[in-house]
Scaffold this motif. Sequence first.
Motif, PDB file in Angstrom:
ATOM      1  N   MET A   1      50.569  33.821  58.633  1.00 24.64           N
ATOM      2  CA  MET A   1      49.380  33.925  58.273  1.00 24.64           C
ATOM      3  C   MET A   1      48.957  32.276  57.802  1.00 24.64           C
ATOM      4  SD  MET A   1      48.976  37.898  57.159  1.00 24.64           S
ATOM      5  CE  MET A   1      47.225  37.631  57.445  1.00 24.64           C
ATOM      6  N   THR A   2      48.539  32.163  58.006  1.00 27.00           N
ATOM      7  CA  THR A   2      47.855  30.526  57.474  1.00 27.00           C
ATOM      8  C   THR A   2      46.052  30.812  56.753  1.00 27.00           C
ATOM      9  OG1 THR A   2      49.107  28.994  58.571  1.00 27.00           O
ATOM     10  CG2 THR A   2      47.647  28.380  57.813  1.00 27.00           C
ATOM     11  N   LYS A   3      46.264  30.295  56.310  1.00 26.86           N
ATOM     12  CA  LYS A   3      44.701  29.929  55.193  1.00 26.86           C
ATOM     13  C   LYS A   3      44.347  28.009  55.021  1.00 26.86           C
ATOM     14  CE  LYS A   3      41.281  30.240  51.722  1.00 26.86           C
ATOM     15  NZ  LYS A   3      40.182  30.973  52.467  1.00 26.86           N
ATOM     16  N   GLU A   4      43.438  27.977  56.326  1.00 27.07           N
ATOM     17  CA  GLU A   4      43.045  26.680  56.296  1.00 27.07           C
ATOM     18  C   GLU A   4      41.820  25.639  55.411  1.00 27.07           C
ATOM     19  OE1 GLU A   4      43.055  25.557  60.444  1.00 27.07           O
ATOM     20  OE2 GLU A   4      44.555  26.048  60.984  1.00 27.07           O
ATOM     21  N   PHE A   5      41.819  24.649  54.589  1.00 25.81           N
ATOM     22  CA  PHE A   5      41.052  24.578  54.322  1.00 25.81           C
ATOM     23  C   PHE A   5      39.981  23.021  54.492  1.00 25.81           C
ATOM     24  CE2 PHE A   5      43.638  26.320  51.315  1.00 25.81           C
ATOM     25  CZ  PHE A   5      43.054  27.192  50.780  1.00 25.81           C
TER      26      PHE A   5
ATOM     27  N   ARG B   1      44.744  34.555  58.328  1.00 21.81           N
ATOM     28  CA  ARG B   1      44.515  34.597  59.866  1.00 21.81           C
ATOM     29  C   ARG B   1      45.675  34.473  60.157  1.00 21.81           C
ATOM     30  NH1 ARG B   1      44.616  30.464  62.735  1.00 21.81           N
ATOM     31  NH2 ARG B   1      43.140  29.303  63.023  1.00 21.81           N
ATOM     32  N   SER B   2      46.411  35.427  60.858  1.00 21.68           N
ATOM     33  CA  SER B   2      47.770  35.638  62.092  1.00 21.68           C
ATOM     34  C   SER B   2      47.584  34.567  62.995  1.00 21.68           C
ATOM     35  CB  SER B   2      47.780  36.863  62.519  1.00 21.68           C
ATOM     36  OG  SER B   2      49.285  36.741  63.197  1.00 21.68           O
TER      37      SER B   2
ATOM     38  N   ALA C   1      50.369  44.093  52.593  1.00 25.84           N
ATOM     39  CA  ALA C   1      50.700  42.516  52.414  1.00 25.84           C
ATOM     40  C   ALA C   1      49.143  41.483  53.560  1.00 25.84           C
ATOM     41  CB  ALA C   1      52.412  42.374  52.551  1.00 25.84           C
ATOM     42  N   ILE C   2      49.762  42.438  54.434  1.00 20.94           N
ATOM     43  CA  ILE C   2      48.854  41.426  55.489  1.00 20.94           C
ATOM     44  C   ILE C   2      47.633  41.680  55.361  1.00 20.94           C
ATOM     45  CG2 ILE C   2      48.189  41.829  58.396  1.00 20.94           C
ATOM     46  CD1 ILE C   2      51.173  42.523  58.565  1.00 20.94           C
TER      47      ILE C   2
ATOM     48  N   VAL D   1      55.212  37.242  56.131  1.00 23.38           N
ATOM     49  CA  VAL D   1      55.301  38.286  56.205  1.00 23.38           C
ATOM     50  C   VAL D   1      56.079  39.492  56.985  1.00 23.38           C
ATOM     51  CG1 VAL D   1      52.723  39.184  56.256  1.00 23.38           C
ATOM     52  CG2 VAL D   1      53.625  39.725  54.854  1.00 23.38           C
ATOM     53  N   ARG D   2      56.398  40.501  56.717  1.00 20.15           N
ATOM     54  CA  ARG D   2      56.958  41.402  57.680  1.00 20.15           C
ATOM     55  C   ARG D   2      56.400  42.287  58.014  1.00 20.15           C
ATOM     56  NH1 ARG D   2      62.173  43.358  56.961  1.00 20.15           N
ATOM     57  NH2 ARG D   2      63.429  42.374  55.510  1.00 20.15           N
ATOM     58  N   ALA D   3      56.190  42.021  59.663  1.00 17.88           N
ATOM     59  CA  ALA D   3      54.922  42.651  60.692  1.00 17.88           C
ATOM     60  C   ALA D   3      54.804  44.440  60.609  1.00 17.88           C
ATOM     61  CB  ALA D   3      56.515  42.664  61.962  1.00 17.88           C
TER      62      ALA D   3
END
Length: 161
Positions: A148-152, A129-130, A119-120, A112-114
Amino acid sequence: MEEKRMHVRIVPMNGDHLDEVAELERICFSTPWSRNMLAEELDNLLSAFLVALDDEDKVVGYAGLQVVLDEGYITNVAVRPECRRQGVASQLLEVFMNFARGNHLAFLTLEVRASNYDAIALYGSRGFRSVGRRKNYYEHPKEDAVIMTKEFDYGTETADH
């Protein structure tokens, strides 16, 4: 301030949606995907593209996901400017998160654009999370991307036999 929730129907993107999705790309992104690029994704077995339709079956948002092994890469999330802050992107993300859980993906990730603070914040509220930056990832204007990543986590118990 409470955001109102727009009623949308989330369905898989098909050829009938391509003109509207291509228009949405042009409205939302400085380097939009072409209609042909979007059409190619319909035949890509590793991709899932969703559209959010309003009560008149007009495309108000869309999102794309590519899956490689147990990894999910969200390629695009776009919502018509007049429909933003009404839960459309959140509903699209929820479908991808349910898909990720149902298919035991290790994570979902996106760039995502900084400067795209809204959106962030949205992604952060959904558990992303970043995890890093890509220097000068975007053009027109040149800008870093926040990864940005969401871990499961499906539990770490493993059988010893």
